[in-house]
Every structure is written in C-alpha cells, then in structure tokens.
Design a protein around this motif. Structure first.
Motif, PDB file in Angstrom:
ATOM      1  N   GLY A   9      87.591  26.967  -7.696  1.00  0.00           N
ATOM      2  CA  GLY A   9      87.447  25.687  -8.381  1.00  0.00           C
ATOM      3  C   GLY A   9      88.512  24.700  -7.948  1.00  0.00           C
ATOM      4  N   GLY A  10      89.738  25.208  -7.762  1.00  0.00           N
ATOM      5  CA  GLY A  10      90.808  24.349  -7.278  1.00  0.00           C
ATOM      6  C   GLY A  10      90.527  23.830  -5.889  1.00  0.00           C
ATOM      7  N   LEU A  11      89.903  24.677  -5.057  1.00  0.00           N
ATOM      8  CA  LEU A  11      89.541  24.238  -3.709  1.00  0.00           C
ATOM      9  C   LEU A  11      88.479  23.146  -3.746  1.00  0.00           C
ATOM     10  N   ARG A  12      87.560  23.213  -4.718  1.00  0.00           N
ATOM     11  CA  ARG A  12      86.563  22.153  -4.846  1.00  0.00           C
ATOM     12  C   ARG A  12      87.231  20.832  -5.216  1.00  0.00           C
ATOM     13  N   LEU A  13      88.202  20.899  -6.134  1.00  0.00           N
ATOM     14  CA  LEU A  13      88.962  19.685  -6.474  1.00  0.00           C
ATOM     15  C   LEU A  13      89.685  19.143  -5.245  1.00  0.00           C
ATOM     16  N   GLN A  14      90.179  20.064  -4.440  1.00  0.00           N
ATOM     17  CA  GLN A  14      90.949  19.677  -3.258  1.00  0.00           C
ATOM     18  C   GLN A  14      90.117  18.877  -2.258  1.00  0.00           C
ATOM     19  N   GLU A  15      88.810  19.069  -2.271  1.00  0.00           N
ATOM     20  CA  GLU A  15      87.948  18.323  -1.356  1.00  0.00           C
ATOM     21  C   GLU A  15      88.055  16.823  -1.587  1.00  0.00           C
ATOM     22  N   HIS A  16      88.315  16.424  -2.837  1.00  0.00           N
ATOM     23  CA  HIS A  16      88.378  14.996  -3.151  1.00  0.00           C
ATOM     24  C   HIS A  16      89.812  14.509  -3.357  1.00  0.00           C
ATOM     25  N   PHE A  17      90.625  15.323  -4.048  1.00  0.00           N
ATOM     26  CA  PHE A  17      91.982  14.896  -4.405  1.00  0.00           C
ATOM     27  C   PHE A  17      93.060  15.665  -3.643  1.00  0.00           C
ATOM     28  N   GLY A  18      92.699  16.306  -2.540  1.00  0.00           N
ATOM     29  CA  GLY A  18      93.657  17.183  -1.867  1.00  0.00           C
ATOM     30  C   GLY A  18      94.687  16.490  -1.007  1.00  0.00           C
TER      31      GLY A  18
END
Length: 326
Positions: free
Chosen positions: A111-120
């Motif tokens: 889930g953190g990696l999915r967030l990272q796609e936009h806010f990474g």
C-alpha cells in the motif's frame, strides 16, 4: 524544474530537468528553500538498508519552503507562506491503519508503494508536491534560517516517541543511542518538553562531552563498557531516582546488548518506547524476560514516526523559545 535523481542503487545522484509538479485537489506545491540530509542517506542510496523505494526517484525527506500553489480545499494557506513539509504521507481511505510512504525515502508494504507512485518524489528538487495535510505554517522566518528549520523533521521522530511515552515535566528520561543523530535530537526534545533529567549513555566520549557542554546540569552521561549488567547499573546510578521512561533510538548496526541494558534500567511501572532499527538487518532478537515485564508492570510499545499534530506542537515549542534549533 531541476532535481537530484537516483536512477539505480549504488549510483551517484544526477541533477536533471524533470516536469514541474501538477497540482490537484488536496495537494500543495511548495518552492523548496532547504532540505535536510539524513546521516544514513548513503546507506539508502546504495541499497544497504533495503528500503522499499521505486527508482528512479528524487530523494529527500522533508523540507522547508514557501507555498507556490494550493488546491481548492485549502482555506488558510496562502501563496508565499513559509511552511514545513512533513514527509510522512498516509493514505486517506483507512483511518485506523493507513498505508504510509516517506517521500523520497521508503514505504511500508504494498500500500505504501502505491502511495509512492504519486507522492514518492522527495525534496531534493526546486518544487515539492505534498498532500495539503502535510504542510504546516511556520510563520515569518528569515530566508537564511530555512536550513535551521530543517532540524524539525529530525526532531519530530523522537518527539513522537516521547509523546507516546506520555512524558510529563520533571520526569527522568533515558535515551538509548543518545550520541547518534536521532538520539541527540531526543535529548534536546526531552529537555524542551520539561524532562527533569536525561540520562545519555553512549560509546562516543567526544559526543558525550559535547552533550554535557550543550545541555548542562539536566543531562547525565554514561560511558558504555559493553557489559550488559555493568552498563545497566551505571545507567541507574547516574539518576538520582528511578528512571521513568526509556526511549531507544539505536540504529540497525547496533546489537541488542545496549538496548536490553537500557530497557531493563526503567523503574517499576515505567514506560519503554522502541523507535530504533535494531534487528532490521537481521541478527538476534531483543529477548526481554516475560517475568520481569509482568512483575514490574512495565509498558513496552513500539512507535514509528509521530502523529500529524506533532508538527504543529513542535513548531509551537520552538516559537515559545523552549527548543533551540541551533
């Protein structure tokens, strides 16, 4: 805009021209004035810490800057405001266990990696895109002091641990790992919060002396010998009374012996907060004795980072003159 980019682990950062952030609802674009560099950044860039980080990436965790643009749901932020950017980005669709990514640094799980796609993308860039809730007004500051205010993201880590411990004025706090980056920050924050005394164990004699020079009579340093029982008694002996709180911030490179020595120095009914990295790269477990925990009514909890409101509280501590960023 220009940004420092990490293309593969073990390579040097390269300065490149990348697209400017595209603003959407729930977001803020900040012109970065200053961004701190973590002391273990090179370990992350080399891949040694095995952090979840999708490449290529612009590193940089946290920043101080001025608001460039805001979305329609921001009602108080204004263009030009000086702000602190908190790199801890949480998903908005689970209030109890949100997924987390640390901008430009790491993620927790898929889930953190999915967030990272936009806010990474991190703060080693001219502009930074952050969720609106991650932007905290600093008030007026001198532009030359922007780097000084970059101490806040560092100080927020131990602040989260001390809030979790319920630190009250006059209490005695033991900081395990006090000579390190986060540990020495914990000493400063504990004293700013009103700790009566801070016990600071460590192996680095030069840094122990420096802590005494900076913080005076409210700190007692303890040189570590490496023998668990001896070090525990030295820590207890350094305090004029019981040790109320133990905050561990030792890094992954440390062993379990100094952690256990510090943890088991806490008083009956005391609180232990674990925030360090011991065991993250393998090795022995901490192995605390069940009967000791139970019979001494010891509270042991883990704490990763800090709650969102801690940013505002820490800014207030600084503005009140209780925390000196120098």
């Amino acid at each position: 805009m220009k940004a420092a980019v990490l293309k593969q682990f073990g390579s040097s950062l390269t300065i490149e021209t990348v697209p400017d952030p595209a603003l959407a609802t729930g977001e803020v674009v900040v012109d970065v004035a200053a961004a701190g560099v973590l002391p273990y950044a090179a370990e992350v860039f080399r891949g040694e810490r095995q952090y979840l980080l999708t490449l290529p990436v612009t590193p940089g965790s946290g920043a101080v800057g001025r608001v460039r643009a805001v979305g329609p749901d921001a009602t108080r932020l204004r263009v030009g405001d000086w702000v602190l950017c908190d790199p801890t980005v949480r998903s908005r669709d689970d209030a109890l266990t949100p997924d987390i990514t640390l901008q430009g640094l790491s993620a927790r799980g898929q889930g953190g990696l999915r967030l990272q796609e936009h806010f990474g993308q991190g703060s080693f860039a001219e502009q930074l895109l952050v969720p609106t809730e991650n932007v905290f007004p600093l008030g007026a500051i001198e532009p030359a002091d922007a780097g000084l205010w970059c101490a806040l993201p560092l100080l927020l880590v131990p602040y989260g641990g001390l809030l979790a411990a319920g630190l009250q004025a006059g209490r005695t706090v033991l900081v395990s790992g006090a000579t390190g980056n986060f540990g020495s920050a914990a000493v400063a924050v504990a004293l700013a919060m009103g700790a009566g005394l801070v016990i600071a164990p460590g192996r680095n004699g030069k840094m122990l002396a420096e802590l005494e020079r900076r913080f005076g009579s409210r700190i007692r340093t303890v040189p570590l010998s490496g023998d668990e029982d001896t070090d525990r008694e030295r820590m207890r002996g350094a305090a004029p009374g019981p040790i109320d709180i133990v905050l561990d911030l030792l890094p992954p490179s440390a062993g379990t012996t100094p952690v256990r020595a510090a943890v088991m120095a806490v008083r009956e009914g005391g609180t232990v907060v674990l925030m360090g990295g011991v065991g993250m790269l393998g090795g022995a477990d901490l192995g605390l004795p069940y009967p000791w925990i139970m019979r001494n009514n010891v509270t042991i909890r883990g704490q990763w980072l800090c709650p969102r409101e801690a940013n505002t509280r820490l800014i207030q501590l600084t503005r009140a003159g209780l925390l000196d960023l120098r």
